[in-house]
Design an enzyme around this catalytic site. Sequence first.
Site, PDB file in Angstrom:
ATOM      1  N   ARG A 138      46.943  90.577  70.861  1.00 29.51           N
ATOM      2  CA  ARG A 138      47.881  90.742  71.905  1.00 29.51           C
ATOM      3  C   ARG A 138      47.231  90.808  73.374  1.00 29.51           C
ATOM      4  O   ARG A 138      47.748  90.322  74.458  1.00 29.51           O
ATOM      5  CB  ARG A 138      48.671  92.002  71.964  1.00 29.51           C
ATOM      6  N   SER A 195      53.647 101.143  64.540  1.00 33.21           N
ATOM      7  CA  SER A 195      54.045 102.504  65.104  1.00 33.21           C
ATOM      8  C   SER A 195      55.394 103.076  64.505  1.00 33.21           C
ATOM      9  O   SER A 195      55.335 104.232  64.387  1.00 33.21           O
ATOM     10  CB  SER A 195      54.558 102.361  66.766  1.00 33.21           C
ATOM     11  N   LEU A 196      56.110 102.333  63.828  1.00 35.91           N
ATOM     12  CA  LEU A 196      57.415 103.059  63.342  1.00 35.91           C
ATOM     13  C   LEU A 196      56.679 103.807  62.001  1.00 35.91           C
ATOM     14  O   LEU A 196      57.352 104.635  61.410  1.00 35.91           O
ATOM     15  CB  LEU A 196      58.362 102.016  62.935  1.00 35.91           C
ATOM     16  N   GLU A 210      55.366 108.047  69.254  1.00 34.69           N
ATOM     17  CA  GLU A 210      54.539 107.307  70.472  1.00 34.69           C
ATOM     18  C   GLU A 210      53.827 108.267  71.330  1.00 34.69           C
ATOM     19  O   GLU A 210      52.804 108.027  71.877  1.00 34.69           O
ATOM     20  CB  GLU A 210      55.272 106.410  71.068  1.00 34.69           C
TER      21      GLU A 210
END
Length: 370
Positions: A140, A239-240, A223
């Site tokens: 990314r 992240s989840l 987060e």
Amino acid sequence: MGAAVRAERRITVWEDARLKALLLDADGRVVGAVAARGPGVRLVEITATAVVLATGGAGGLFGATTTPAALKGEGLALAARAGAEILDPEFVQFHPTAIDVGLDPAPLATEALRGEGARLIDGEGRFLLGEAPDADLKARDVVARAVHAARMEGRGAYLDARAAIGEAFPHEFPAVFAACMRSGLDPRISPIPVMAACHYHMGGIAADADGRTTVAGLYAVGECAATGVHGANRLASNSLLEAATFGRRAGRAAALETGGGRPSPVEVTPDLPEAAMSELRTAMTAHAGVVRNEAGLSGLIALIDRLEAQYGSAAALEAARLVVQAALDRRESRGGHYRSDYPQTAAVADHTRVRNVRPAMRPAVLEPAA
Ligand SMILES: Cc1cc2nc3c(=O)[nH]c(=O)nc-3n(C[C@H](O)[C@H](O)[C@H](O)COP(=O)(O)OP(=O)(O)OC[C@H]3O[C@@H](n4cnc5c(N)ncnc54)[C@H](O)[C@@H]3O)c2cc1C
């Protein structure tokens, strides 16, 4: 998840409440919180044997963001104010293909589009990262810098899904299709204008595998927490997974907490007026965004100083200061943190650990990673 919370009779939900301060007892243990409720902004003190912060990331500190503007890092700032250690606040991830149609937050053109063969091009139709079929599938941060550079050079950046997805767009990617069409853009016919935008905060409130922070009685999950699992560059979808795993563990650990003394008087964070917030967000994207350098970051510190002198120590300003000061102190590039004046990656990976940010902000301390 929301439905499960509402169905649980032992949970009281206040949708109109905003966290304004954490309550500490004389020993520095967190024993509750102050929330502002309702249109009349009534301050309510809530005492508790444990507080679990789940206030999300800090995308709302940036003008270009894929996250809701309400995520201003307030939990991060208030935890720091309570004495909690903050880990790697400079590590912010920028998503390379936020759709640039003037919306706040910016809708996302998912990476899966590039996985299906959609290509990143400039306004002249030239590939941003080269012709190779997998050129656009790099990490990314690499793709975000290519998109950022093309825009800074005035070439523009677009995601061209016409050939690879074309007529299949509405049923293969209905959410992205709907977001484009709402803005009058048909991705079957036109390339999608994209920009790099703040997407995720890898840094946050230092928390162990049970969500415990360095302050007794205070937990952090999701987060706003930094458990270290995302390093300097989160992998998509982790992240989840992290929030679900550590959230469950933190809930169990917090439920076992007992004790705590009487809350000491506390200073409630002021709100930042909209115009000042907007000035901060624009400057954060320009100078603490995809590409950072000493001059830009120093200018940001000066802006935060000025806004703080004018409006008081708003939590959003303190969160921005944590990100910016640590970005200034980290004189290397790593993951989502790229310094044009220090483009190399240091041989040894160090964490940034910030403690005791009040009353005077201390410079970040670099310690070797465990
Ligand atoms: C467009 C988009 C797509 C994503 N896709 C994925 C994906 O596919 N897979 C994945 O793993 N991750 C994905 N992520 C990241 C993931 O959604 C987030 O990391 C995750 O939702 C964070 O959950 P959270 O509960 O910690 O915080 P959030 O879901 O952000 O919730 C935090 C809540 O705290 C509230 N809050 C903040 N400050 C205060 C305050 N002072 N007082 C009261 N309330 C406050 C906010 O209003 C918000 O309701 C995506 C993110 C975005 C933006």
